[in-house]
Design an enzyme around this catalytic site. Structure first.
Site, mmCIF file in Angstrom:
data_model
loop_
_atom_site.group_PDB
_atom_site.id
_atom_site.type_symbol
_atom_site.label_atom_id
_atom_site.label_comp_id
_atom_site.label_asym_id
_atom_site.label_seq_id
_atom_site.Cartn_x
_atom_site.Cartn_y
_atom_site.Cartn_z
ATOM 1 C CG ASP A 17 -4.151 -2.629 0.269
ATOM 2 O OD1 ASP A 17 -3.430 -2.433 0.795
ATOM 3 O OD2 ASP A 17 -4.284 -0.730 0.233
ATOM 4 C CB SER A 42 -0.593 0.180 1.420
ATOM 5 O OG SER A 42 -1.662 1.053 1.703
#
Length: 1527
Positions: A1375, A1257
């Site tokens: 993600d 991320s």
């Protein structure tokens, strides 16, 4: 009238013609011209008023256009064009532009036009226009990222397993009897032709039918299986614990043998197949050393006492030119009981006469006995009493043919070829340590048995100093050390204080002098001078020699050259030989010094040297036997040379050429000099040179109480002789002993080269002894409890076995009290062993005599196996029958999945084992095992485990621990079959970088500066501290060691053994291919490498080079890595992909290295013509280029400059090769990830290098910025710019869309990332980088290390619902934090040793809930706004979804915290939200402050793996390198 009328138009006709010509333009059609010409008469008639007379006149002949033949017509046509046509055209143009066009415009603008529309229509038109422009900007200008050329992730190369042509355990290419035999005797190492013929001359064969048994206990020889299958059994019970020679071993504590009830069964040890030996390594040693005496004290003293008159005990007898003569020329008479003992090497029980008999056989040796008697019967009785195969029975499973080399052949070989025998013994001793001792100690836990051998060895090596130097002389010696101790600090004293050696300064000069004299003597005639060497006038010895007299040493000079103590000066004896006079000249100057200062120290050295040489077996009787061997060496065909000019050539490859693998002499003729001087028949023995060398090398050292002389696991620095005090030998209790097999020991750093062998101890002992450098680390290192084994008293020696045989120490040696020792470095002992085979033979004899029965049986069962590169050892699914331990080389385990897909399970380097779990559980092999390169293995059969478990129950506990550890490793790292490429990347590189021992450096094409690259890499490896040191090899070094025939067919055996010894000695060996493509050295570099670095110039052509084509032709399966050399610290986008695109064989990654180099390619071996001129021109060019930059006032500094030396690119590559890489793992957490920038800055300021970066991320974004330039400054600027974009509410609002998939389109997010990274690819990053994503199409985690950066960073940051997933090859990526928010486990698989893991994720709310079994939404809203409610707020729908998504990530996070080497960091950023990018500076400062505080805390605790500490230690060791603190 008519005539006049007719004559009127005639003058006008030419005018008409000219008019016709002017009107007939070239582009007018001929038809028009004709009609015009026909109308002209009519027109002229009207004008003149006359009727038409066309009927009366003929038509004018010249009315057509002028032809080229009419010059006047052409001229008229041109005049008409210029003066009539062009003005007409100009007139028309001017008229149109000034009159016609203005008139039209005036008319147009004078017209009135009225449009009528309402506001809605106008607004729609404006919106349409704005939409069109916006669409063009949005989809044609701002989203260039979507129109980049497709660059998919680089697929991992498919593993090449070349087909194995051998069946099962059969040997390669075995077709006949001779091949089977040659395969079996490989255990002897390199054998030259005369040695081989002598060994096999009396070989016998025997045929065994199926089921027939053979009592190996009665066999006296070396047995091997030629054809068939033989089972080896051992008698399960025997009273007491016996050694090899039948004697009961003292100190053995095996109560299990007495606890039996008397069963006399047999246990299966192993099965021997074709080409394998039935004899063990120990039995081979016993064959070579059958007549060697164990202890020299009794035999030597008795013989010397019988030889010398009793008053002459103060005057030791020197060694004579003829072993059978005394000083007065009378023959020596030895007592009967010492006859056998005095024979050290040959099998005869009497000294040979002065002229040796010209025969080779042993059967006629007894006729030359002076007394006319033979001791053959005694020898037979002795052989019946002891056996080399005690309690061993062999049974043939099928009809079997065995070959037996009798013991007499080994005795004859020992007598005829003593140096070749010593070489064989050295090879066997080395394999003995690698195979038997290491396996028993590490795998079976037989520590007491292994260490007991060295403990019992002290009874053979203990010799006291003479009494006269143990009183006042020793006290004066102590006073000297005490004065120096008071002057020095405690740290210096702990490393040891050495007494000044006055001879050490002339060490190198005397060595070169010795070589010259040896060459001189080799060319001298060999006169018969029985006693002319020794001067009858001998100086008086003023001290008693009741214990050990210095004159008993192996020397032709008087050893005690000091007169009585009241004498003012010492004198040297006068030697009659001019050669020996010349030899003595260096020492004569040193002897004329003050008696009370120098002579006493020299006396100590002489006496210590006496005791050491007696301890290692160099005694008068052994010298006599050696001289016999030298005389019988006359009979060797290899030694006969009738041309003195060719002696050097004869001996350069003689049969006695012992390969010294550890001492790199700069003199290529050293070996031949040694061979000539030692083995020449007659002449002066070169012991005088050796004696001088040893006196130069010996040191007297003081160690205070608690100082560490030898560390456990290190190679013995040398031999310690205890003068006064006590040494304590012990082991660490918590040591598993894995490192003793040869595996790497990360915490143990040793210097790389032994330029100063006497300082080897200080270089390792400072890590324990010196407490001032790193007190925290030292105290932590001493925490493991230590178990004391035994003590060494004055007169004892420590390190005898380890230093003589180059073993690693199984124990550590600590000074129990203040101790004074004599120290002889290992290099000196190796020189001694090379020149005098009796030293190694004595060691081998003592080892075989002290071997416990249990170790003997283990040695029988273990098999030494040699496999070729690419050979498959076993296949997947085969029955597991043995464990394989890698002695030298490298293995790879490959799992074959569905569809034939190969997956690397692991690689096994030197000292590692494979196959324990399936052998113990009796399951099939889970993977195929093949050799990456030529490999030596120790085969540990399952039958041995069964036998040991039944007879020695304590071993089963150790085996159970072993199985439990393997099971734990399997549970933590399951060998699952991964069918997808995304996750197999972590499995394919599982252990491929661990325990690399050899690295080949290969250029891609000619002109790459591999030599400079190799030197810089070597320097970096030395600075970071490779375990056991590192060395580099090129062709010049090999030729210097082994001569110009090193790469011949016969020299390859020498070369392979030399390289194997180097790899065992050093922790890493670099092979630099500095030769042409097809040279043998290039082939050697490729075949010997565990890992091959292909070095290329980044700016050159990325085409496949000639060296790569040669590499592919060799079909090696070693790990291959690409190294790109850059002139500047910058890699253009897409450059690396061009290099990797055509190189599918690069399976180990790539590295970017900044190194200045010449852009012009140069050949590997340029011609030497005009070298001075070329160099001068190049220097001038370089000076001009340098002055262009240095003369400027303002110097432009690069973006990145390594502030500390270990942050350079070569140090990063060195850490990757050593398995000491530092990894940085950055977790996800939205805006909280800005704290990563602050923590990375703190790491930079602390001087901690980062080699691999991984992120999730926002961690992927920050990590990508740092890995791109490896610098904080550009990372900070780009991160702040991105945070500003993400903090803008307008950008977020403009990106909103209908929430069918997500709330935003993702365009603004994509633009922000793309503007930061551009079209860069992950391969172009300066540091290795990866990011992880969650593949929701296939429900798995994926790790990306290639492709466009912005795409995979964007995918790793894609929160579900906020951003749409990224499509990649048909899969949707989200993600990576949903599965693993802190990818420490994957970082560990990439080879990172220390991992800094920074977690910025949100903390879960673990508040206990109690809202009941049902829940009203209205009550939940009211409770949330009720300040007086004591019931915690229930989670919202979005919070429940978020927690559900991160369930697996939390589990992985807890595992990551417990991974060894992980330093978990969590800055206090919980108060910041996920999207608070506007608080950049505040979050950055929080991370920076936390990072500094955390690292300072680690440093104060001593837990920070800071390279500065290692560098400090190395600097400290380098300052110690020249000499210890000396008096």
């Amino acid at each position: 009238m008519a005539d006049s009328g007719a004559s009127v138009p005639s003058p006008d006709l030419p005018d008409l013609d000219s008019l016709h010509a002017s009107l007939s333009l070239p582009d007018i059609p001929s038809v028009a011209a004709t009609s015009l010409s026909t109308s002209l008469p009519a027109i002229s008639a009207k004008v003149s008023g006359f009727p038409s007379f066309s009927s009366h006149l003929p038509p004018p002949p010249l009315l057509s256009p002028p032809t080229p033949t009419t010059m006047v017509g052409w001229i008229g046509w041109v005049f008409s064009l210029v003066f009539q046509t062009i003005p007409s055209v100009l007139y028309w143009v001017i008229t149109f532009s000034t009159i016609t066009l203005p008139t039209w415009l005036f008319t147009l603008f004078s017209m009135s036009l009225t449009f009528t529309m309402n506001f809605t229509t106008l607004l729609l038109i404006v919106l349409g226009l704005v939409s069109t422009v916006s669409w063009f900007i949005r989809y044609r200008f701002l989203n260039m990222y979507s129109r980049l050329p497709p660059e998919p992730q680089r697929k991992e190369p498919q593993l090449d397993l070349f087909p194995d042509v051998q069946e099962g355990d059969s040997k390669p290419g075995l077709a006949n009897y001779l091949d089977e035999f040659l395969s079996a005797i490989k255990v002897f190492g390199y054998l030259e032709r005369p040695v081989f013929h002598e060994l096999t001359r009396t070989m016998q064969t025997r045929k065994l039918i199926a089921g027939e048994t053979l009592q190996l206990e009665e066999e006296k020889g070396f047995c091997l299986v030629v054809d068939g299958l033989v089972q080896i059994f051992v008698k399960s019970m025997r009273s007491g614990k016996h050694g090899l020679n039948g004697e009961v071993i003292e100190g053995s504590s095996d109560e299990d043998d007495q606890a039996r009830d008397g069963k006399q069964g047999y246990q299966l040890l192993t099965e021997v197949k074709n080409g394998a030996s039935m004899s063990s390594l120990f039995s081979i040693l016993s064959l070579f050393t059958e007549d060697i005496r164990l202890r020299a004290s009794e035999g030597s003293s008795s013989s010397m006492s019988s030889v010398q008159p009793s008053p002459a005990r103060t005057t030791p007898a020197p060694f004579l030119d003829s072993p059978g003569e005394m000083l007065n020329g009378s023959p020596m008479v030895l007592p009967r009981d010492s006859e056998v003992d005095s024979s050290a090497i040959n099998g005869e029980a009497e000294p040979l006469p002065p002229v040796p008999p010209l025969h080779l056989g042993e059967s006629r040796a007894s006729s030359y006995h002076p007394n006319g008697q033979s001791t053959a019967s005694e020898r037979v009785r002795g052989n019946r009493r002891k056996s080399v195969h005690p309690d061993i029975v062999a049974r043939a499973m099928v009809d079997t043919t065995i070959a037996i080399i009798p013991a007499s052949a080994f005795r004859r070989l020992t007598r005829l070829y003593p140096r070749a025998t010593a070489h064989i013994v050295q090879v066997i001793l080395t394999r003995l340590q690698r195979v038997t001792f290491a396996t028993a100690h590490s795998y079976l836990g037989l520590t007491n048995e292994v260490l007991g051998i060295e403990k019992q060895m002290t009874k053979f090596t203990t010799y006291d100093l003479p009494n006269d130097i143990r009183g006042a002389a020793l006290d004066r010696l102590k006073d000297k050390f005490l004065k120096e101790k008071d002057r020095l600090g405690s740290e210096e004293v702990t490393r040891g204080i050495a007494l000044h050696n006055p001879y050490a300064g002339r060490r190198r000069r005397s060595m070169s002098f010795v070589r010259k004299e040896a060459a001189l003597k080799a060319k001298m005639p060999l006169p018969k001078r029985p006693n002319s060497l020794i001067n009858p006038e001998r100086p008086f010895h003023g001290y008693d020699t009741a214990g050990v007299s210095p004159g008993d040493l192996l020397s032709t000079i008087q050893l005690s050259r000091f007169g009585p103590r009241h004498d003012q000066f010492a004198t040297t004896p006068r030697l009659h030989s001019p050669l020996t006079e010349k030899e003595r000249s260096p020492l004569r100057r040193s002897s004329l010094q003050r008696k009370d200062s120098v002579d006493e120290d020299a006396l100590f050295r002489e006496s210590i040297l006496d005791c050491i040489m007696k301890g290692i077996g160099l005694t008068p009787s052994s010298h006599n036997a050696l001289r016999k061997g030298s005389h019988s060496g006359e009979l060797s065909p290899k030694l006969v040379s009738y041309d003195s000019r060719r002696q050097k050539a004869v001996f350069s490859n003689n049969a006695f050429g012992f390969i010294d693998a550890y001492e790199g002499s700069g003199d290529g003729d050293t070996e031949s000099m040694m061979s000539m001087s030692v083995t020449s028949a007659g002449g002066t023995s070169p012991i005088v040179y050796l004696r001088e060398d040893l006196l130069n090398d010996i040191e007297i050292v003081y160690f205070p109480k608690g100082a560490v002389l030898v560390e456990q696991g290190e190679r013995h620095p040398g031999l310690y002789y205890v003068i006064d005090g006590f040494l304590d030998v012990g082991v660490q209790v918590n040591e598993k002993g894995d490192d003793l097999v040869g595996a790497s020991r990360p915490g143990h750093a040793q210097p790389d080269e032994e330029l100063f062998p006497t300082l080897k101890r200080t270089q390792t002992a400072t890590s324990r002894g010196a407490t001032a450098a790193a007190p925290i680390n030292e105290s932590k290192r001493k925490k493991p409890s230590r178990k004391s084994l035994y003590m060494i008293k004055p007169g004892g020696m420590q390190g005898y076995v380890g230093a003589m045989a180059s073993y690693r120490s199984y124990t550590d040696v600590v000074a129990k009290t203040d101790v004074y020792v004599g120290f002889l470095p290992r290099a000196s002992l190796e020189r001694l062993a090379e020149r005098y085979p009796i030293a190694l033979l004595t060691l081998a004899k003592r080892l075989t005599g002290l071997l416990p029965r249990l170790l003997l049986h283990i040695d029988f069962a273990l098999e030494w196996v040699q496999v070729n590169a690419g050979q498959v050892i076993y296949h997947q699914g085969d029955e597991s029958d043995a464990i394989y331990i890698t002695l030298n080389g490298r293995l790879r385990s490959v799992h074959e999945g569905k569809g034939g897909k190969m997956t690397v399970v692991g690689e096994h380097g030197q000292g590692e084992s494979v196959g324990e779990l399936e052998v113990m559980t009796e399951s099939t092999r889970p993977a195929t095992l093949h050799a990456i390169r030529d490999t030596e293995l120790a085969k540990f059969p399952r039958s041995l485990f069964n036998s040991l478990a039944q007879e020695h129950t304590g071993i089963t506990i150790q085996v159970s621990k072993l199985i439990a550890q393997r099971m734990r490793d399997l549970v933590e790292n399951p060998m699952t079959e991964q069918g997808e490429p995304g996750n197999t990347g972590s499995v394919k590189t599982a252990t491929s970088t661990l325990n690399l021992r050899t690295v080949g450096i290969l250029p891609i094409t000619t002109g790459v500066p591999v030599v400079e690259f190799g030197n810089r890499l070597l320097s970096a490896l030395q600075q970071i501290g490779v375990t056991d040191g590192v060395t580099s090899l090129n062709q010049a070094a090999i030729l210097n060691h082994l001569g110009r025939h090193a790469f011949s067919r016969m020299g390859k055996l020498k070369l392979s053994q030399y390289l194997a010894d180097l790899e065992e000695k050093y922790g890493m060996v670099l092979y630099i291919a500095d030769t042409n493509v097809n040279s043998p050295w290039t082939q050697t570099c490729i075949s010997q490498a565990d890992c091959i670095l292909l070095v290329g110039l980044a700016e050159s052509s990325p085409n496949v080079g000639e060296y790569e084509r040669f590499l592919l032709g060799m079909k090696t399966t070693a790990r291959k890595e690409l190294v790109l050399l850059h002139a500047d610290r910058y890699c253009p986008p897409g450059l690396t992909r061009k290099w990797l695109k055509n190189r599918v064989w690069i399976n180990g990654g790539h590295h970017h290295i900044q190194m200045a180099f010449r852009l012009t390619a140069e050949p590997s071996h340029p011609q030497t013509k005009r070298l001075g001129t070329v160099l001068k021109q190049r220097v001038q060019i370089l000076q001009a280029e340098i002055q262009k930059y240095t003369s400027r006032r303002i110097r432009q500094t690069p973006i990145y400059s390594a502030q500390t030396p270990f942050k350079g690119d070569f140090h990063r590559l060195a850490r990757r090769l050593c398995g000491r890489a530092v990894g940085l793992v950055l977790g996800g957490g939205g805006a909280r990830g800005i704290a990563h920038v602050g923590v990375i800055k703190a790491l930079e300021e602390a001087g901690i290098p980062v080699d691999i970066v991984g992120g999730t991320s926002i961690g992927a974004f920050i990590g990508g910025l740092y890995a791109r330039d490896a610098d904080v400054v550009p990372m900070y600027g780009r991160a702040k710019k991105f945070a500003g974009r993400m903090g803008s509410i307008w950008r977020f609002a403009l990106d909103l869309t209908y929430p069918s998939v997500s709330y935003t389109t993702g365009h603004e997010f994509n633009r922000g990332i793309f503007k930061t990274f551009g079209d860069s690819q992950i391969e172009d990053f300066w540091l290795e980088f990866y990011c992880n994503t969650t593949n929701i199409s296939r429900s798995r985690a994926e790790y990306h290390s290639s492709g466009y950066v912005w795409r995979y960073v964007r995918a790793s940051m894609s929160l579900a619902g906020l951003l749409p997933p990224i499509c990649d090859e048909g899969s949707m990526l989200l993600d990576g934090g949903y599965i693993d928010n802190l990818t420490v486990a994957h970082m560990k698989t990439l080879g990172a040793d220390v991992i800094f893991a920074i977690d910025v994720g949100s903390i879960d709310d673990n508040t206990p809930q109690g809202y009941g079994d049902s829940l009203s939404g209205m009550w939940s809203v009211i409770n949330r706004w009720n300040p007086f409610s004591s019931i915690p707020n229930p989670p919202t729908l979005s919070e429940i979804q978020a927690r559900l998504a991160y369930v697996s990530s939390i589990d992985n996070l807890e595992r990551a915290k417990n991974i060894p080497g992980c330093l978990y960091m969590r800055p206090p950023i919980d108060r910041y939200g996920t999207l608070e990018f506007g608080n950049f500076d505040e979050i950055y400062q929080v991370g920076y402050a936390y990072g500094k505080e955390y690292l300072q805390k680690l440093k104060s605790q001593g837990s920070l793996p800071l390279p500065e500490e290692n560098e400090e230690k190395k600097k400290l060791q380098r300052t110690l390198a020249p000499r210890r603190a000396s008096i």
